[in-house]
Scaffold this active site. Structure first.
Site, PDB file in Angstrom:
ATOM      1  N   HIS A 175      21.808  57.026 -15.170  1.00 37.02           N
ATOM      2  CA  HIS A 175      20.705  57.409 -14.284  1.00 37.02           C
ATOM      3  C   HIS A 175      20.194  56.132 -13.629  1.00 37.02           C
ATOM      4  O   HIS A 175      19.564  55.298 -14.270  1.00 37.02           O
ATOM      5  CB  HIS A 175      19.583  58.101 -15.070  1.00 37.02           C
ATOM      6  N   GLU A 178      16.726  54.137 -13.886  1.00 37.99           N
ATOM      7  CA  GLU A 178      16.235  53.710 -15.196  1.00 37.99           C
ATOM      8  C   GLU A 178      16.639  52.252 -15.430  1.00 37.99           C
ATOM      9  O   GLU A 178      17.476  51.927 -16.266  1.00 37.99           O
ATOM     10  CB  GLU A 178      16.771  54.671 -16.265  1.00 37.99           C
ATOM     11  N   GLU A 374      15.963  56.864 -25.313  1.00 38.27           N
ATOM     12  CA  GLU A 374      15.037  56.903 -24.182  1.00 38.27           C
ATOM     13  C   GLU A 374      14.072  55.743 -24.418  1.00 38.27           C
ATOM     14  O   GLU A 374      13.189  55.819 -25.270  1.00 38.27           O
ATOM     15  CB  GLU A 374      14.277  58.233 -24.107  1.00 38.27           C
TER      16      GLU A 374
HETATM   17 ZN    ZN Z   1      18.222  59.184 -17.951  1.00 33.22          ZN
END
Ligand code: ZN
Length: 439
Positions: A175, A178, A374
């Site tokens: 992603h 990020e 995360e």
């Molecule tokens: Zn992500």
């Protein structure tokens, strides 16, 4: 979220335009107190693409974050007020945070000029990796997981002290917005090569580390040159652009938490492995599968460690071992700066999502331990983490990588070879205080 029509026009006309500015776009942190309030937010999430949700309204969400363009803020706040849902403004103007994101210059042939209070663009990261391979020719091999849609190399490094070791595989930056994830894994690479900490040295010595800082290079370049909050790859579909590469893997593809709409931020693509980035990475992984002991997929944000699978909360495979190992490692992560992480199943802790990388790795490659990170934070800055948090994030994450190895071994994983006795012996001899946290 920028309205779809405006976004499409922006992208079509953006070939030569200035980088898009997010002036007075506001990040809201919403604090739903019950399921009814969550349902109001879910309805908004499902029916209105004007708003860019950074943390989704899942049933047990502690908080939800969403970005609104200036012209829709009144509407959003009105809905929240009418529904009695508590919220706060996390960032009034996210462009201010974007302006403070220092992007560093890397000086070629000087690996020490890579700093940990700067973000770097793709060319800088790749140049640094090339320089590491020259500086440490016996340890570092440049590896490639193929090319992206726009023809960029998906570049990584293999760090190995000899043939035949088990593999730790780290995939990051899928992603593209990020940014903290490539920075964090580059720091890990630097530590594995240059640290004098015995535990880090043992970890480097005991495994073959495959680390890919930017697995979505086209999207990452786009975040630096045109549109800071771009998440997907850059392949055109009709008048829209991009597939969510973490919804495009061939594991329960398009079952939950993804979209058939190319304008959606979660667009899963026309079919599983439709995108060169995911297909090539899968092709690269398959021949390595038997040797991969630990697979880490790096994302932000939310301070979560997540375990497959994304389509069910059932404790499948070795879920309980993975949970126990993960929880202990997140304890180690919190030691340095007190950063709390939550460990859990993807579907229960964050969202129902299928076609995600880790599910495919677990289901098809049968890798024993598979996790999503995360990284920081919990809704204050989200994807726009200030550069003074890069080093602390990277340090605490590296602490947790080492403890994942340690805890995995305690649970009977990753025990090939005689490395455990060697590394523990070194710690005892040297009286390293870090040992205390394992006892
Ligand atoms: Zn992500």
């Amino acid at each position: 979220m920028i309205p779809k029509l405006i976004l499409s026009l922006l992208i079509i006309t953006c070939v030569s335009c200035e980088k898009f500015r997010f002036d007075n776009y506001t990040l809201y942190k919403i604090l739903p107190k019950d399921l009814n309030e969550i349902k109001v937010l879910q309805n908004l999430y499902d029916s209105d693409t004007r708003f860019d949700f950074w943390r989704d309204p899942v049933p047990n969400a502690e908080y939800v974050t969403v970005v609104s363009a200036p012209k829709y803020k009144g509407e959003l706040e009105g809905l929240l007020n009418r529904s009695g849902i508590a919220f706060e403004v996390a960032m009034q103007n996210i462009q201010n945070a974007i302006d403070k994101e220092r992007v560093g210059q890397y000086n070629r042939n000087n690996i020490w000029s890579m700093r940990w209070d700067r973000y770097y663009d793709l060319s800088a990261i790749n140049a640094w990796l090339d320089d590491l391979a020259r500086q440490f020719p016996s340890l570092v091999t440049i590896v490639s997981a193929g090319t992206s849609y726009e023809g960029r190399d998906i570049k990584g490094v293999k760090i190995s002290h000899g043939e035949g070791r088990r593999i730790i595989f780290i995939e990051s930056g899928i992603h593209s917005r990020e940014w903290i994830t490539p920075s964090t894994v580059c720091y890990a690479i630097s530590q594995l090569l240059t640290s004098t900490d015995p535990e880090t040295m043992a970890a480097a010595r005991d495994f073959d580390w495959y680390i890919f800082p930017v697995t979505n290079p086209d999207g990452y370049v786009w975040t630096h040159t045109e549109f800071r909050l771009w998440r997907k790859n850059r392949r055109p579909y009709g008048s829209e652009f991009g597939v969510d590469l973490n919804r495009n893997w061939n594991s329960n593809w398009l079952v939950r938490g993804s979209s058939t709409n190319p304008s959606s931020i979660n667009y899963a693509g026309p079919g599983p492995f439709s995108e060169p980035e995911t297909k090539h990475l899968a092709d690269y992984l398959r021949p390595l599968a038997d040797r991969i002991e630990l697979y880490l997929s790096m994302h932000s944000s939310g301070q979560l460690l997540l375990i497959p699978f994304g389509n069910t909360t059932e404790p499948l495979a070795n879920y309980h071992d993975a949970l126990n190992i993960g929880r202990r490692a997140m304890g180690a992560l919190s030691v340095r700066y007190g950063t709390p992480y939550t460990t859990g199943n993807v579907a229960e802790a964050i969202y129902y999502a299928t076609g995600i990388t880790v599910d495919w790795v677990k289901e098809h490659l049968h890798v024993p331990l598979v996790y999503i990170y995360e990284l920081r934070d919990r809704g204050t800055y989200g994807h726009l983490l200030p550069p003074d948090q890069i080093l602390p994030t990277a340090e605490e994450t590296m602490d947790s990588f080492l403890d994942l190895i340690h805890q995995a071994r305690r649970f009977g994983y990753m025990n090939s070879g005689n490395s455990l006795s060697v590394s523990l012996g070194m710690k005892i001899i040297l009286g390293i205080t870090v040992l205390q946290r394992f006892l």
